[in-house]
Design a protein around this motif. Structure first.
Motif, mmCIF file in Angstrom:
data_model
loop_
_atom_site.group_PDB
_atom_site.id
_atom_site.type_symbol
_atom_site.label_atom_id
_atom_site.label_comp_id
_atom_site.label_asym_id
_atom_site.label_seq_id
_atom_site.Cartn_x
_atom_site.Cartn_y
_atom_site.Cartn_z
ATOM 1 N N THR A 66 0.843 -1.199 0.000
ATOM 2 C CA THR A 66 0.000 0.000 0.000
ATOM 3 C C THR A 66 0.876 1.246 0.000
ATOM 4 O OG1 THR A 66 -0.160 0.061 2.420
ATOM 5 C CG2 THR A 66 -1.918 -1.120 1.221
ATOM 6 N N HIS A 67 2.011 1.154 0.704
ATOM 7 C CA HIS A 67 2.989 2.247 0.718
ATOM 8 C C HIS A 67 4.280 1.703 1.311
ATOM 9 C CE1 HIS A 67 1.252 2.369 4.740
ATOM 10 N NE2 HIS A 67 2.122 3.258 5.162
ATOM 11 N N SER A 68 5.290 2.573 1.379
ATOM 12 C CA SER A 68 6.632 2.061 1.674
ATOM 13 C C SER A 68 7.132 2.373 3.077
ATOM 14 C CB SER A 68 7.622 2.613 0.636
ATOM 15 O OG SER A 68 7.640 4.037 0.687
ATOM 16 N N HIS A 69 6.252 2.742 3.991
ATOM 17 C CA HIS A 69 6.722 2.916 5.365
ATOM 18 C C HIS A 69 7.300 1.604 5.881
ATOM 19 C CE1 HIS A 69 4.195 6.732 6.368
ATOM 20 N NE2 HIS A 69 5.403 7.032 5.916
ATOM 21 N N TRP A 70 8.318 1.755 6.732
ATOM 22 C CA TRP A 70 9.087 0.624 7.227
ATOM 23 C C TRP A 70 8.206 -0.511 7.751
ATOM 24 C CZ3 TRP A 70 9.025 -1.067 12.333
ATOM 25 C CH2 TRP A 70 9.973 -2.040 12.654
ATOM 26 N N ASP A 71 7.174 -0.150 8.482
ATOM 27 C CA ASP A 71 6.361 -1.190 9.121
ATOM 28 C C ASP A 71 5.452 -1.921 8.129
ATOM 29 O OD1 ASP A 71 5.092 1.321 8.990
ATOM 30 O OD2 ASP A 71 3.626 0.754 10.502
ATOM 31 N N HIS A 72 5.445 -1.466 6.876
ATOM 32 C CA HIS A 72 4.639 -2.159 5.860
ATOM 33 C C HIS A 72 5.491 -2.960 4.880
ATOM 34 C CE1 HIS A 72 0.685 -0.223 6.766
ATOM 35 N NE2 HIS A 72 1.526 0.526 7.464
ATOM 36 N N ILE A 73 6.804 -2.773 4.946
ATOM 37 C CA ILE A 73 7.683 -3.467 3.990
ATOM 38 C C ILE A 73 8.717 -4.356 4.668
ATOM 39 C CG2 ILE A 73 7.430 -1.599 2.296
ATOM 40 C CD1 ILE A 73 10.309 -0.731 3.044
ATOM 41 N N GLY A 132 -1.352 11.151 0.199
ATOM 42 C CA GLY A 132 -1.697 11.947 1.369
ATOM 43 C C GLY A 132 -0.940 11.463 2.599
ATOM 44 N N HIS A 133 -1.131 10.203 2.944
ATOM 45 C CA HIS A 133 -0.319 9.622 4.023
ATOM 46 C C HIS A 133 1.125 9.518 3.536
ATOM 47 C CE1 HIS A 133 0.749 7.138 7.446
ATOM 48 N NE2 HIS A 133 1.165 6.179 6.643
ATOM 49 N N THR A 134 1.287 9.049 2.312
ATOM 50 C CA THR A 134 2.573 9.079 1.600
ATOM 51 C C THR A 134 2.280 9.490 0.151
ATOM 52 O OG1 THR A 134 2.408 6.748 0.977
ATOM 53 C CG2 THR A 134 3.639 7.247 3.015
ATOM 54 N N GLY A 149 -4.925 0.122 3.756
ATOM 55 C CA GLY A 149 -3.609 0.546 4.234
ATOM 56 C C GLY A 149 -3.703 1.615 5.302
ATOM 57 N N ASP A 150 -2.854 2.647 5.167
ATOM 58 C CA ASP A 150 -2.868 3.750 6.134
ATOM 59 C C ASP A 150 -3.568 4.975 5.556
ATOM 60 O OD1 ASP A 150 -1.426 2.040 7.676
ATOM 61 O OD2 ASP A 150 0.376 3.281 7.826
ATOM 62 N N CYS A 151 -4.267 4.793 4.428
ATOM 63 C CA CYS A 151 -5.070 5.901 3.890
ATOM 64 C C CYS A 151 -6.327 6.050 4.725
ATOM 65 C CB CYS A 151 -5.419 5.625 2.430
ATOM 66 S SG CYS A 151 -6.493 6.870 1.693
HETATM 67 FE FE FE2 Z 1 2.256 4.316 7.151
#
Ligand code: FE2
Length: 252
Positions: A66-73, A132-134, A149-151
């Protein structure tokens, strides 16, 4: 190993959910029942999913981010280096604006607030670009499931004060999703990127879309400037926000 929860199961699809890691991350595994091909969204622990899929004879064919923040990858490398599976990893190219550039990623490149179709086995999903979040956050919709995701969380939406975050774009993305939601038929389940508490103190990890549409605090606020501006969860006074300010200063 504590097994993931089967949150959706019918003749064509199974979706498993597991909370992994200390950040209350929700990982999702999509399985095409006919082909046994599977896709993991935002893996926190790659070996956990490798073991689970081997045990169940599922073929991990893709990893969607969903995005590339550390806790998602965090779990991606283990899956890329798996001796059992060789999944394709997909993410939106706008995530490169926040410095994510893993060499093995196959990038989505569609415009903000538009979608592209992706297939896992015989299952088709739309991949919606919702910044928006990323900068390159995406939301997956199809087959009775909305992986947000975090949206969009069940109570609210993701914060916009980290590097590459943008509150105005987040608001526009939620408006876009609201329109998309009006075109989805049948019963749909929303599954977010984190397990957070609702106002009533409960901590559900799945919610029917119709309930999210009628209760989510961010969706309720997007038509009203004052309500939107007063949302408490768009930014926080914490170490992550301070780090983002330092990163932005270095970039400018
Ligand atoms: Fe995030």
């Amino acid at each position: 190993m504590k097994l993931p929860k089967l949150i959706l199961s019918n003749d064509i699809i199974q979706v498993y959910q597991k909370q992994l890691g200390q950040w209350d991350n929700l990982n999702h595994l999509i399985v095409c029942r006919k082909t046994k091909k599977a896709c993991i969204v935002d893996p926190f622990d790659g070996s956990f999913w490798e073991d689970f899929c081997q045990d169940n004879n599922f073929q991990i064919e893709q990893v969607w981010l969903t995005h590339s923040h550390w806790d998602h990858i965090k779990g991606v490398e283990a899956l890329v280096n798996s001796t059992v599976f060789s999944p394709v990893v997909r993410c939106h190219e706008l995530e490169q604006q926040r410095g994510y550039n893993a060499e093995y990623v196959q990038w989505w490149s569609h415009n903000e607030h538009s979608f592209e179709t992706c297939v896992i086995g015989e299952l088709e999903f739309s991949v919606h670009c919702t910044p928006g979040h990323t900068p390159g956050h995406v939301v997956f919709i199809g087959n009775g499931i909305v992986i947000s995701g975090d949206c969009l969380f069940l109570r609210s939406c993701g914060r916009t004060d980290l590097l590459g975050g943008d509150a105005g774009k987040q608001r526009a993305s939620l408006k876009y999703l609201q329109t998309i939601f009006t075109h989805i038929s049948g019963t749909n389940l929303v599954v977010p990127g984190h397990q957070y508490q609702l106002q009533d103190g409960t901590t559900p990890t799945v919610m029917e879309l119709s309930k999210v549409i009628n209760s989510n605090e961010a969706l309720m606020a997007i038509e009203d400037d004052d309500k939107w501006a007063s949302l408490p969860f768009l930014s926080f006074d914490d170490d992550l926000a301070a780090k983002a300010r330092r990163q932005e200063a270095q970039q400018s």
